[in-house]
Design a protein around this motif. Structure first.
Motif, mmCIF file in Angstrom:
data_model
loop_
_atom_site.group_PDB
_atom_site.id
_atom_site.type_symbol
_atom_site.label_atom_id
_atom_site.label_comp_id
_atom_site.label_asym_id
_atom_site.label_seq_id
_atom_site.Cartn_x
_atom_site.Cartn_y
_atom_site.Cartn_z
ATOM 1 N N ASP A 303 -2.023 2.727 3.705
ATOM 2 C CA ASP A 303 -2.882 3.913 3.684
ATOM 3 C C ASP A 303 -4.361 3.537 3.678
ATOM 4 O O ASP A 303 -5.126 3.973 4.538
ATOM 5 C CB ASP A 303 -2.537 4.770 2.456
ATOM 6 C CG ASP A 303 -3.306 6.080 2.450
ATOM 7 O OD1 ASP A 303 -3.229 6.822 3.442
ATOM 8 O OD2 ASP A 303 -4.008 6.338 1.450
ATOM 9 N N THR A 304 -4.789 2.746 2.697
ATOM 10 C CA THR A 304 -6.171 2.252 2.650
ATOM 11 C C THR A 304 -6.149 0.796 3.103
ATOM 12 O O THR A 304 -5.608 -0.070 2.410
ATOM 13 C CB THR A 304 -6.748 2.356 1.238
ATOM 14 O OG1 THR A 304 -6.692 3.723 0.807
ATOM 15 C CG2 THR A 304 -8.189 1.873 1.210
ATOM 16 N N ASP A 305 -6.712 0.561 4.280
ATOM 17 C CA ASP A 305 -6.597 -0.749 4.912
ATOM 18 C C ASP A 305 -7.980 -1.355 5.113
ATOM 19 O O ASP A 305 -8.750 -0.883 5.956
ATOM 20 C CB ASP A 305 -5.867 -0.592 6.256
ATOM 21 C CG ASP A 305 -5.551 -1.933 6.896
ATOM 22 O OD1 ASP A 305 -5.971 -2.960 6.356
ATOM 23 O OD2 ASP A 305 -4.880 -1.935 7.951
ATOM 24 N N ALA A 344 12.850 -7.288 -1.217
ATOM 25 C CA ALA A 344 12.399 -6.331 -2.232
ATOM 26 C C ALA A 344 11.346 -6.948 -3.145
ATOM 27 O O ALA A 344 10.339 -6.311 -3.482
ATOM 28 C CB ALA A 344 13.587 -5.833 -3.047
ATOM 29 N N ARG A 345 11.559 -8.201 -3.541
ATOM 30 C CA ARG A 345 10.588 -8.856 -4.416
ATOM 31 C C ARG A 345 9.288 -9.149 -3.670
ATOM 32 O O ARG A 345 8.202 -9.038 -4.231
ATOM 33 C CB ARG A 345 11.183 -10.141 -4.970
ATOM 34 C CG ARG A 345 12.297 -9.899 -5.976
ATOM 35 C CD ARG A 345 12.785 -11.197 -6.583
ATOM 36 N NE ARG A 345 13.876 -10.969 -7.535
ATOM 37 C CZ ARG A 345 14.568 -11.929 -8.130
ATOM 38 N NH1 ARG A 345 14.267 -13.196 -7.881
ATOM 39 N NH2 ARG A 345 15.537 -11.644 -8.960
ATOM 40 N N LEU A 346 9.411 -9.533 -2.424
ATOM 41 C CA LEU A 346 8.216 -9.807 -1.634
ATOM 42 C C LEU A 346 7.431 -8.525 -1.400
ATOM 43 O O LEU A 346 6.199 -8.518 -1.425
ATOM 44 C CB LEU A 346 8.610 -10.448 -0.307
ATOM 45 C CG LEU A 346 7.564 -11.344 0.357
ATOM 46 C CD1 LEU A 346 7.155 -12.469 -0.565
ATOM 47 C CD2 LEU A 346 8.098 -11.906 1.668
ATOM 48 N N SER A 347 8.137 -7.426 -1.198
ATOM 49 C CA SER A 347 7.486 -6.122 -1.064
ATOM 50 C C SER A 347 6.759 -5.742 -2.349
ATOM 51 O O SER A 347 5.658 -5.183 -2.319
ATOM 52 C CB SER A 347 8.522 -5.050 -0.716
ATOM 53 O OG SER A 347 7.958 -3.765 -0.699
ATOM 54 N N ALA A 348 7.365 -6.077 -3.490
ATOM 55 C CA ALA A 348 6.736 -5.765 -4.780
ATOM 56 C C ALA A 348 5.449 -6.562 -4.973
ATOM 57 O O ALA A 348 4.519 -6.091 -5.634
ATOM 58 C CB ALA A 348 7.712 -6.049 -5.914
ATOM 59 N N VAL A 349 5.375 -7.766 -4.397
ATOM 60 C CA VAL A 349 4.157 -8.560 -4.472
ATOM 61 C C VAL A 349 3.006 -7.817 -3.804
ATOM 62 O O VAL A 349 1.876 -7.815 -4.295
ATOM 63 C CB VAL A 349 4.363 -9.939 -3.806
ATOM 64 C CG1 VAL A 349 3.043 -10.693 -3.696
ATOM 65 C CG2 VAL A 349 5.369 -10.756 -4.596
ATOM 66 N N VAL A 350 3.302 -7.164 -2.686
ATOM 67 C CA VAL A 350 2.278 -6.377 -1.990
ATOM 68 C C VAL A 350 1.896 -5.151 -2.823
ATOM 69 O O VAL A 350 0.720 -4.843 -3.001
ATOM 70 C CB VAL A 350 2.776 -5.947 -0.599
ATOM 71 C CG1 VAL A 350 1.727 -5.090 0.105
ATOM 72 C CG2 VAL A 350 3.122 -7.168 0.244
ATOM 73 N N THR A 351 2.895 -4.481 -3.359
ATOM 74 C CA THR A 351 2.649 -3.271 -4.149
ATOM 75 C C THR A 351 1.790 -3.560 -5.376
ATOM 76 O O THR A 351 0.919 -2.773 -5.746
ATOM 77 C CB THR A 351 3.984 -2.650 -4.588
ATOM 78 O OG1 THR A 351 4.772 -2.358 -3.434
ATOM 79 C CG2 THR A 351 3.753 -1.368 -5.376
ATOM 80 N N ASP A 352 2.020 -4.708 -5.995
ATOM 81 C CA ASP A 352 1.332 -5.035 -7.244
ATOM 82 C C ASP A 352 -0.182 -5.120 -7.106
ATOM 83 O O ASP A 352 -0.910 -4.902 -8.087
ATOM 84 C CB ASP A 352 1.855 -6.361 -7.805
ATOM 85 C CG ASP A 352 3.238 -6.206 -8.417
ATOM 86 O OD1 ASP A 352 3.654 -5.055 -8.669
ATOM 87 O OD2 ASP A 352 3.908 -7.235 -8.628
ATOM 88 N N ILE A 353 -0.677 -5.445 -5.923
ATOM 89 C CA ILE A 353 -2.130 -5.611 -5.783
ATOM 90 C C ILE A 353 -2.812 -4.356 -5.247
ATOM 91 O O ILE A 353 -4.039 -4.324 -5.125
ATOM 92 C CB ILE A 353 -2.471 -6.804 -4.862
ATOM 93 C CG1 ILE A 353 -2.036 -6.511 -3.425
ATOM 94 C CG2 ILE A 353 -1.859 -8.082 -5.367
ATOM 95 C CD1 ILE A 353 -2.586 -7.507 -2.438
ATOM 96 N N LEU A 354 -2.040 -3.331 -4.939
ATOM 97 C CA LEU A 354 -2.626 -2.088 -4.431
ATOM 98 C C LEU A 354 -2.997 -1.153 -5.576
ATOM 99 O O LEU A 354 -2.322 -1.110 -6.603
ATOM 100 C CB LEU A 354 -1.638 -1.383 -3.489
ATOM 101 C CG LEU A 354 -1.188 -2.149 -2.242
ATOM 102 C CD1 LEU A 354 -0.213 -1.294 -1.432
ATOM 103 C CD2 LEU A 354 -2.382 -2.552 -1.388
ATOM 104 N N SER A 356 -3.348 2.436 -7.488
ATOM 105 C CA SER A 356 -2.289 3.437 -7.670
ATOM 106 C C SER A 356 -2.266 4.475 -6.555
ATOM 107 O O SER A 356 -1.212 5.024 -6.223
ATOM 108 C CB SER A 356 -2.458 4.125 -9.027
ATOM 109 O OG SER A 356 -3.743 4.742 -9.114
ATOM 110 N N GLY A 357 -3.417 4.732 -5.935
ATOM 111 C CA GLY A 357 -3.453 5.730 -4.865
ATOM 112 C C GLY A 357 -3.157 5.169 -3.492
ATOM 113 O O GLY A 357 -3.068 5.924 -2.512
#
Length: 391
Positions: A303-305, A344-354, A356-357
């Motif tokens: 979303d925010t890139d 799934a874990r690799l995806s969570a690595v990306v999510t963790d640095i984004l 909340s919005g």
């Protein structure tokens, strides 16, 4: 370890205790003890933090470095008898043209030419040399350690001062000692942990890992009995990122040769010679580089890139992939096993640095060109991030 209370928690506990012990009403307590409890609570908070710091530095997995007031290096000196290895200088043989009896003095400096691999870096001679006038060679050493000062065969340098009877330009003929980066603290910490957790066993898998730790530039080794040949031990070597030939862990031939040497013979020359032999007499040794397996990640609909976000994602993915490694039974602890790469874990690595919005709509993992949700790494196979794609 118990959680550390906040200053407000400490303040409230002191206030309640003093009120009870002194039998004061609320107004008297507020006037008489407000300042005192504020001071006491802040001081007690410091004591809690100090105790946490002491506890953390009792163990190598959580100890801070000496630079940050910690005990990691002290623990390393106790167990490894050394500090983290500093960056080392490169040593080179160079050819030069000069007259017979011309003198190259000790501490003569050379500057790498702009078309060399290390432009503008300085190098020095350690010994005086008297030229013969034909096919003369001298040895020079880089002032600075690390791969930034690495020269290649054929690179040219210029003497920084006039030398009577000698041409100014010299040419690198061989790399005698390749420069190496300073040992990363994360690798040093792991080596200390291995020294605590692994016991020498006279030629078992743990021994090859402990022996290889004597070579600067080695991150980890993976020892196996060769398939179909029980008398041959294959040791696959992963180099530290800064000392690898590609930034992904592939070791240079120099590192492979050093690993073979320390497996044969303990480099500690303070020990008696008859105590320095290592390799079991019946074992045939093969020291080989690890095999890199490419990992491609596609993040869709971010979303925010921004460039900063992309760089953070890439950095964190690389850090996580560096923890996924083959499991060596008998050399790795079962609780540390992390040889399966999960999407799934690799995806969570990306999510963790984004924030909340911020979010993305899809995530795809490919290993060696094959899409999937999990991949197990065994043998000499090591993952590395080849492509990070944003759709």
């Amino acid at each position: 370890m118990n959680s550390i209370p906040t200053i407000n928690n400490i303040y409230s506990a002191l206030e309640k205790d003093l009120k009870s012990k002194l039998n004061l009403d609320d107004d008297q307590l507020r006037k008489a003890l407000s300042a005192m409890t504020s001071v006491f609570s802040a001081q007690l908070k410091l004591l809690y933090l100090h105790n946490e710091d002491v506890m953390r530095n009792l163990y190598p997995d959580t100890a801070d470095t000496a630079e940050n007031g910690g005990q990691l290096e002290r623990l390393g000196r106790i167990r490894l008898n050394r500090n983290p290895r500093p960056a080392t200088a490169g040593v080179y043989t160079v050819s030069l043209v000069g007259e017979e009896n011309a003198v190259i003095r000790a501490n003569l400096t050379f500057k790498a030419n702009e078309n060399s691999n290390a432009p503008s870096f300085l190098f020095v001679t350690d010994n005086e040399t008297i030229l013969t006038g034909s096919n003369d060679m001298i040895q020079i050493r880089s002032f600075e350690g690390g791969n930034a000062s690495l020269l290649n065969v054929g690179d040219e340098l210029t003497i920084t001062e006039p030398v009577i009877g000698v041409e100014q330009v010299v040419v690198v003929e061989s790399v005698d000692e390749q420069p190496k980066e300073a040992e990363p603290i994360s690798d040093y910490r792991q080596t200390v942990l291995d020294a605590f957790q692994l016991e020498p066993q006279g030629g078992a898998r743990t021994d090859y890992r402990l022996w290889a730790a004597d070579v600067q530039g080695v991150r980890r080794v993976y020892p196996y009995v060769k398939n179909g040949d029980s008398g041959t031990v294959q040791v696959f070597v992963e180099a530290a990122e800064g000392d690898s030939t590609d930034g992904n862990g592939t070791p240079s031939q120099a590192i492979l040769d050093e690993v073979a040497e320390v497996i044969e013979f303990d480099p500690d020359d303070t020990r008696p010679t008859n105590e320095r032999g290592r390799r079991p007499i019946q074992a045939i040794l093969e020291v080989l580089p690890i095999d890199l397996v490419p990992v491609d990640v596609t993040v869709t609909g971010l979303d925010t890139d921004t460039t900063a976000i992309r760089q953070s994602i890439e950095s964190n993915l690389k850090i996580y992939l560096s923890t996924v490694r083959p499991f060596i039974s008998g050399a790795d602890l079962p609780q540390n096993q992390n040889d399966v790469l999960y999407a799934a874990r690799l995806s969570a690595v990306v999510t963790d640095i984004l924030d909340s919005g911020n979010f993305f709509t899809d995530f795809t993992l490919e290993v060696n060109g094959v899409a999937g949700t999990s991949f197990k790494f065994t043998g000499s196979n090591i993952p590395y991030l080849r492509n990070l794609i944003f759709d």
